[in-house]
Design an enzyme around this catalytic site. Structure first.
Site, PDB file in Angstrom:
ATOM      1  N   GLU A 217      55.432   0.055 -59.281  1.00  0.00           N
ATOM      2  CA  GLU A 217      54.380  -0.282 -60.242  1.00  0.00           C
ATOM      3  C   GLU A 217      53.773  -1.648 -59.887  1.00  0.00           C
ATOM      4  O   GLU A 217      54.002  -2.654 -60.570  1.00  0.00           O
ATOM      5  CB  GLU A 217      54.949  -0.257 -61.669  1.00  0.00           C
ATOM      6  CG  GLU A 217      55.369   1.160 -62.075  1.00  0.00           C
ATOM      7  CD  GLU A 217      55.878   1.279 -63.501  1.00  0.00           C
ATOM      8  OE1 GLU A 217      55.842   2.394 -64.041  1.00  0.00           O
ATOM      9  OE2 GLU A 217      56.324   0.271 -64.079  1.00  0.00           O
TER      10      GLU A 217
ATOM     11  N   ASN B 139      58.599  -6.499 -63.608  1.00  0.00           N
ATOM     12  CA  ASN B 139      58.755  -5.100 -63.975  1.00  0.00           C
ATOM     13  C   ASN B 139      60.137  -4.953 -64.613  1.00  0.00           C
ATOM     14  O   ASN B 139      61.051  -5.707 -64.282  1.00  0.00           O
ATOM     15  CB  ASN B 139      58.630  -4.198 -62.742  1.00  0.00           C
ATOM     16  CG  ASN B 139      58.495  -2.733 -63.141  1.00  0.00           C
ATOM     17  OD1 ASN B 139      59.457  -2.070 -63.480  1.00  0.00           O
ATOM     18  ND2 ASN B 139      57.269  -2.242 -63.126  1.00  0.00           N
TER      19      ASN B 139
ATOM     20  N   HIS C  86      58.980  14.591 -74.990  1.00  0.00           N
ATOM     21  CA  HIS C  86      59.186  13.327 -74.284  1.00  0.00           C
ATOM     22  C   HIS C  86      60.666  12.981 -74.241  1.00  0.00           C
ATOM     23  O   HIS C  86      61.338  12.997 -75.274  1.00  0.00           O
ATOM     24  CB  HIS C  86      58.426  12.183 -74.982  1.00  0.00           C
ATOM     25  CG  HIS C  86      58.539  10.878 -74.247  1.00  0.00           C
ATOM     26  ND1 HIS C  86      58.929   9.704 -74.842  1.00  0.00           N
ATOM     27  CD2 HIS C  86      58.330  10.579 -72.944  1.00  0.00           C
ATOM     28  CE1 HIS C  86      58.941   8.736 -73.937  1.00  0.00           C
ATOM     29  NE2 HIS C  86      58.584   9.239 -72.786  1.00  0.00           N
ATOM     30  N   HIS C  87      61.173  12.722 -73.046  1.00  0.00           N
ATOM     31  CA  HIS C  87      62.563  12.280 -72.850  1.00  0.00           C
ATOM     32  C   HIS C  87      62.560  10.940 -72.135  1.00  0.00           C
ATOM     33  O   HIS C  87      62.525  10.901 -70.898  1.00  0.00           O
ATOM     34  CB  HIS C  87      63.338  13.279 -71.977  1.00  0.00           C
ATOM     35  CG  HIS C  87      63.578  14.606 -72.619  1.00  0.00           C
ATOM     36  ND1 HIS C  87      63.940  15.721 -71.893  1.00  0.00           N
ATOM     37  CD2 HIS C  87      63.532  14.997 -73.920  1.00  0.00           C
ATOM     38  CE1 HIS C  87      64.093  16.744 -72.719  1.00  0.00           C
ATOM     39  NE2 HIS C  87      63.848  16.340 -73.952  1.00  0.00           N
ATOM     40  N   GLU C  88      62.563   9.852 -72.860  1.00  0.00           N
ATOM     41  CA  GLU C  88      62.759   8.546 -72.218  1.00  0.00           C
ATOM     42  C   GLU C  88      64.266   8.383 -72.029  1.00  0.00           C
ATOM     43  O   GLU C  88      65.013   8.360 -73.005  1.00  0.00           O
ATOM     44  CB  GLU C  88      62.200   7.420 -73.092  1.00  0.00           C
ATOM     45  CG  GLU C  88      62.520   6.014 -72.597  1.00  0.00           C
ATOM     46  CD  GLU C  88      62.084   5.761 -71.153  1.00  0.00           C
ATOM     47  OE1 GLU C  88      60.885   5.794 -70.889  1.00  0.00           O
ATOM     48  OE2 GLU C  88      62.969   5.532 -70.298  1.00  0.00           O
TER      49      GLU C  88
ATOM     50  N   HIS D 290      58.182   9.803 -65.200  1.00  0.00           N
ATOM     51  CA  HIS D 290      57.656   8.446 -65.006  1.00  0.00           C
ATOM     52  C   HIS D 290      58.779   7.537 -64.498  1.00  0.00           C
ATOM     53  O   HIS D 290      59.944   7.744 -64.845  1.00  0.00           O
ATOM     54  CB  HIS D 290      57.109   7.895 -66.324  1.00  0.00           C
ATOM     55  CG  HIS D 290      55.709   8.350 -66.609  1.00  0.00           C
ATOM     56  ND1 HIS D 290      54.731   7.508 -67.057  1.00  0.00           N
ATOM     57  CD2 HIS D 290      55.131   9.568 -66.474  1.00  0.00           C
ATOM     58  CE1 HIS D 290      53.607   8.186 -67.217  1.00  0.00           C
ATOM     59  NE2 HIS D 290      53.825   9.441 -66.877  1.00  0.00           N
TER      60      HIS D 290
ATOM     61  N   GLU E  18      54.693   9.661 -62.310  1.00  0.00           N
ATOM     62  CA  GLU E  18      53.910   8.431 -62.392  1.00  0.00           C
ATOM     63  C   GLU E  18      54.147   7.693 -61.074  1.00  0.00           C
ATOM     64  O   GLU E  18      53.386   7.828 -60.136  1.00  0.00           O
ATOM     65  CB  GLU E  18      54.348   7.605 -63.597  1.00  0.00           C
ATOM     66  CG  GLU E  18      53.533   6.363 -63.806  1.00  0.00           C
ATOM     67  CD  GLU E  18      54.223   5.426 -64.773  1.00  0.00           C
ATOM     68  OE1 GLU E  18      55.457   5.266 -64.691  1.00  0.00           O
ATOM     69  OE2 GLU E  18      53.539   4.837 -65.620  1.00  0.00           O
TER      70      GLU E  18
ATOM     71  N   GLU F 146      48.689   2.398 -68.013  1.00  0.00           N
ATOM     72  CA  GLU F 146      49.481   1.672 -69.013  1.00  0.00           C
ATOM     73  C   GLU F 146      49.580   0.178 -68.686  1.00  0.00           C
ATOM     74  O   GLU F 146      49.964  -0.616 -69.541  1.00  0.00           O
ATOM     75  CB  GLU F 146      50.877   2.279 -69.120  1.00  0.00           C
ATOM     76  CG  GLU F 146      51.709   2.077 -67.862  1.00  0.00           C
ATOM     77  CD  GLU F 146      53.086   2.722 -67.957  1.00  0.00           C
ATOM     78  OE1 GLU F 146      53.211   3.748 -68.611  1.00  0.00           O
ATOM     79  OE2 GLU F 146      54.028   2.166 -67.361  1.00  0.00           O
TER      80      GLU F 146
HETATM   81  C1  NOJ Z   1      56.926   3.946 -69.418  1.00  0.00           C
HETATM   82  C2  NOJ Z   1      56.045   5.127 -69.203  1.00  0.00           C
HETATM   83  O1  NOJ Z   1      55.308   5.014 -68.015  1.00  0.00           O
HETATM   84  C3  NOJ Z   1      55.160   5.249 -70.417  1.00  0.00           C
HETATM   85  O2  NOJ Z   1      54.206   6.260 -70.210  1.00  0.00           O
HETATM   86  C4  NOJ Z   1      56.015   5.504 -71.621  1.00  0.00           C
HETATM   87  O3  NOJ Z   1      55.208   5.557 -72.749  1.00  0.00           O
HETATM   88  C5  NOJ Z   1      57.051   4.387 -71.809  1.00  0.00           C
HETATM   89  N1  NOJ Z   1      57.751   4.173 -70.591  1.00  0.00           N
HETATM   90  C6  NOJ Z   1      58.044   4.721 -72.904  1.00  0.00           C
HETATM   91  O4  NOJ Z   1      58.816   5.799 -72.520  1.00  0.00           O
HETATM   92 CA    CA Z   2      55.597   3.441 -66.123  1.00  0.00          CA
END
Ligand code: NOJ
Ligand code: CA
Length: 741
Positions: free
Chosen positions: A188, A210, A430-432, A500, A519, A525
């Site tokens: 990034e 980052n 969405h799975h963070e 991502h 990503e 973002e």
């Molecule tokens: C980073 C991701 O690139 C973004 O799209 C997302 O909203 C946030 N993390 C939270 O998961």
């Molecule tokens: Ca990102």
């Protein structure tokens, strides 16, 4: 189908031997190493590229040239191993075989309906006296070289650990390069354009922050590394089919123009744990004579294996909106409550927690987005912040952070899915993972089951922060295996994946086309931090390995308008964002801004509604890395309506306006820091037909800093003889939809 190759080019006669020797001496004049006259030679199908291979004093060595001009000077191949003899010397040639291959395959989705995979191949078998065997397979295409190491089963090597891969790329000049800093964890970053020799000085400056980053050295850069020679050749070093092996960076060697591979170590410092029989990823050197040819190259996809999924009917290109930008900009939050200093899975009492009142993924807000997206013909809606755990997901490096199955009290998952489905749309899960891959693997099966239960067929995953297991990196071998596991398991559940912060892609989407997005680069973002020209660079670099979820379509550049109290202005014009839908290929394309921002510009929003996301033909009309790109694309009719649960998608309606199928094309242009006047020839249109062109262009006084929302929309009748003169403002662009009358 594999056919035996005609005998490799072998020269005979005194004159050709003399010419060959002369050529070899000239092309290698700057290096002390020279390729012998009896080196093995492989030509590309069009004969322009030539690879040579020889074992020089026990060292496997190769060169690459185009039309007699050196591209890669003599470069070493091999490995250092941990605790055993290295694999970069002491070899003898134990046999070789030539082959050729020519097929045309059809991607499930893509920039064209058919891709030709045509190469000539040379396999060399190497052996050491001590019994280690290593083969190297070279594939030479008209647009570049791929080669990989192969370790046969009949080998003294069975289990072995890599200390470093010693593959070199000795470049033939101090080329101009578009690069980002080497890193084990993130890509990034903005790109820098400089000479190769300038990299160490420029790269010594501190890098922007980052959430997870690991510097290698000021001499390290990442692939895909795009370069241009002073003679006008476009040379790009990358890798293809990275599986069960760490990701490579490139380290500039002492001569300031050669690179050596630098692999990402695992938590114990091992740079690859291998077991024969096995293969390395492909190392690639793409060579093109023009910038548009780089964009048209399918070298990386061709070096990946064919699709392994029998049934792909559930994979569909998707245009989506999201309850997302409002969290990114800080207008609302992913979290639900401020009651607790920290939260714990299964322990925290959310049911009795007081909501802080700014939770974005609440029922009413999600319904508002569903209404807007459905009304405007979108296929799907992403919702982030729907599940418990966001109060301290970031920074704490927690292992048990999310369970991926428990919604917040104000997110009625069954009801919202039913509501979306009733309007013909799906929700995107969405799975963070917060980079706790151990935790994600704990819950993955249940999480995918939940998705199946309610009809989600796509997931956006994320890997923000440092990796758990502790000490691993986003690019190390165990993580490569994790991302792959997630895609393979998702396929079993008929789920499409958009990861991502995962590793940058290397063409694996050919084999697993449920990888519809990634990503793995600096996307929208990053808001005000994105340099003008970034999006005119990415198609030459990051996108070579597969599509990117860049999340285009930000119409409101002023963050204080989107999210009161925030500051910063994004550095693009509104029309630049429209141009991205055509110049930036992705089968998963987002309209990322807020419904209320689109509502202010519904006439310009029309282009996002009308534009397709899957193509049977793509033409790269003009391009220059970091400067500008102009692309024309023709939609694939078969997938026009595939994203919707019921009813028509907006694209389908555009093509079938007035009840019949119209021929339709889209053209997009984007430019970097410099404004630009361009003339676009519409000679790709079907001769004899007339088309209505709707042209969305930067106004004469548009400028990304002072007047980013100034645009004009004009309609005119055109045909294949028309040339359109267009103006692009600084960091601006244009978009054109063309519909047969
Ligand atoms: C980073 C991701 O690139 C973004 O799209 C997302 O909203 C946030 N993390 C939270 O998961
Ligand atoms: Ca990102």
């Amino acid at each position: 189908m594999l056919n035996p190759v005609p005998t490799p080019v072998r020269r005979s006669g005194i004159l050709s031997a003399f010419l060959l020797t002369l050529l070899t001496l000239v092309s290698c004049s700057s290096k002390t190493v020279r390729m012998p006259a009896d080196a093995l030679s492989l030509r590309s199908p069009d004969t322009q590229l030539e690879l040579k291979f020889a074992v020089l004093d026990g060292v496997p060595t190769y060169t690459l040239s185009r039309a007699g001009q050196a591209v890669v000077l003599p470069s070493r191949l091999g490995f250092d191993l941990i605790g055993r003899e290295s694999l970069d010397n002491g070899f003898t040639l134990n046999g070789s075989a030539f082959d050729t291959f020519d097929e045309t395959w059809e991607p499930v989705w893509g920039e064209e309906a058919q891709i030709r995979n045509h190469y000539n191949e040379l396999l060399v078998r190497l052996k050491k006296e001590s019994g280690e065997a290593m083969d190297i397979r070279f594939r030479l295409y008209d647009d570049g070289l791929g080669f990989r190491y192969e370790f046969p089963i009949d080998n003294k090597l069975t289990y072995f650990k890599i200390a470093e891969e010693k593959t070199e790329f000795a470049l033939a000049g101090d080329h101009t390069a578009w690069w980002i800093s080497g890193d084990y964890d993130t890509q990034e970053y903005n790109y820098t354009r400089s000479r190769l020799s300038e990299i160490p000085r420029i790269n010594a400056a501190p890098r922007p922050y980052n959430a997870s980053q690991t510097d290698i050295s000021s001499r390290a850069v990442q692939t895909a590394l795009q370069m241009k020679t002073d003679e006008g050749l476009y040379v790009n070093i990358h890798e293809a089919r990275v599986l069960d092996y760490p990701t490579a960076n490139l380290v500039l060697m002492d001569d300031n123009r050669s690179f050596q591979i630098h692999l990402t170590p695992d938590a114990e410092g091992v740079k690859g744990r291998l077991q024969a029989p096995c293969v390395s990823p492909w190392r690639t050197v793409q060579v093109c004579t023009s910038a548009p040819a780089v964009l048209a190259s399918r070298l990386i996809l061709n070096l990946n294996d064919p699709c392994v999924l029998d049934d792909v009917s559930w994979i569909h290109p998707t245009k989506y909106m999201g309850v997302w930008w409002e969290m990114i900009t800080g207008k609302t939050h992913w979290s639900y409550t401020s009651d607790y200093p920290s939260v714990q899975l299964g322990v925290t009492d959310y049911a009795h927690a007081k909501p802080h009142g700014r939770h974005g993924a609440n029922n009413a807000n999600v319904r508002r987005y569903i209404d807007f997206a459905a009304e405007n013909g979108f296929d799907a809606l992403l919702i982030e912040g729907w599940n418990e755990g966001w109060e301290d997901w970031f920074g704490a490096q927690k292992d048990f952070v999310f369970d991926f199955i428990t919604p917040y009290p104000d997110f009625d998952l069954p009801a919202l899915n039913a509501y979306a489905h009733s309007k013909g749309m799906r929700l995107i899960m969405h799975h963070e993972t917060s980079s706790s891959t151990v935790n994600y693997e704990r819950w993955m099966e249940q999480a995918y089951d939940l998705m199946n239960q309610y009809g989600y067929d796509a997931v956006k995953s994320g890997y923000v922060g440092n990796i758990i297991p502790y000490g691993e990196h986003h690019y190390s071998q165990p993580l490569i295996n994790h991302y792959h596991y997630a895609v393979v398991e998702a396929a079993k559940h008929h789920i499409m994946v958009n990861a991502h912060e995962a590793v940058r892609p290397t063409g694996l989407c050919r084999t697993w086309p449920n990888m519809i997005g990634n990503e793995s680069a600096m996307g929208n973002e990053f808001m005000a931090n994105i340099n003008p020209g970034h999006t005119a660079t990415l198609p030459f670099t990051r996108l070579q390995g597969g599509p990117m979820d860049f999340t285009p379509g930000i119409f409101e550049q002023d963050m204080s308008i989107t999210a009161p109290g925030q500051t910063g202005k994004m550095r693009h014009t509104l029309c630049n964002q429209l141009g991205l839908y055509v110049t930036f290929y992705s089968p998963l394309q987002m309209a990322a801004d807020l419904p209320e921002n689109y509502a202010r510009f519904m006439d310009a929003f029309q282009f996002i509604k009308d534009v397709a996301v899957d193509w049977d033909k793509s033409l790269y009309l003009e391009a220059d890395p970091g400067e500008y790109i102009i692309t024309a694309r023709h939609p694939k009719m078969a997938t026009l309506n595939s994203g919707r649960l019921s009813g028509h998608s907006s694209v389908y309606d555009f093509v079938y306006k007035d009840g019949r199928q119209h021929d339709v094309w889209y053209v997009g242009g984007i430019t970097g820091e410099n404004a630009r006047e361009v003339s676009v020839k519409l000679n790709f249109l079907q001769p004899g037909l007339r088309y209505e062109a709707t042209i969305y262009a930067d106004a004469a006084d548009a400028d990304y800093e002072t007047n980013p929302q100034a645009y004009t929309i004009t309609k005119r009748t055109v045909d294949s003889s028309t040339v359109l003169d267009l103006h692009m403002a600084r960091s601006g662009g244009f978009a054109i939809s063309l519909r047969e009358l």
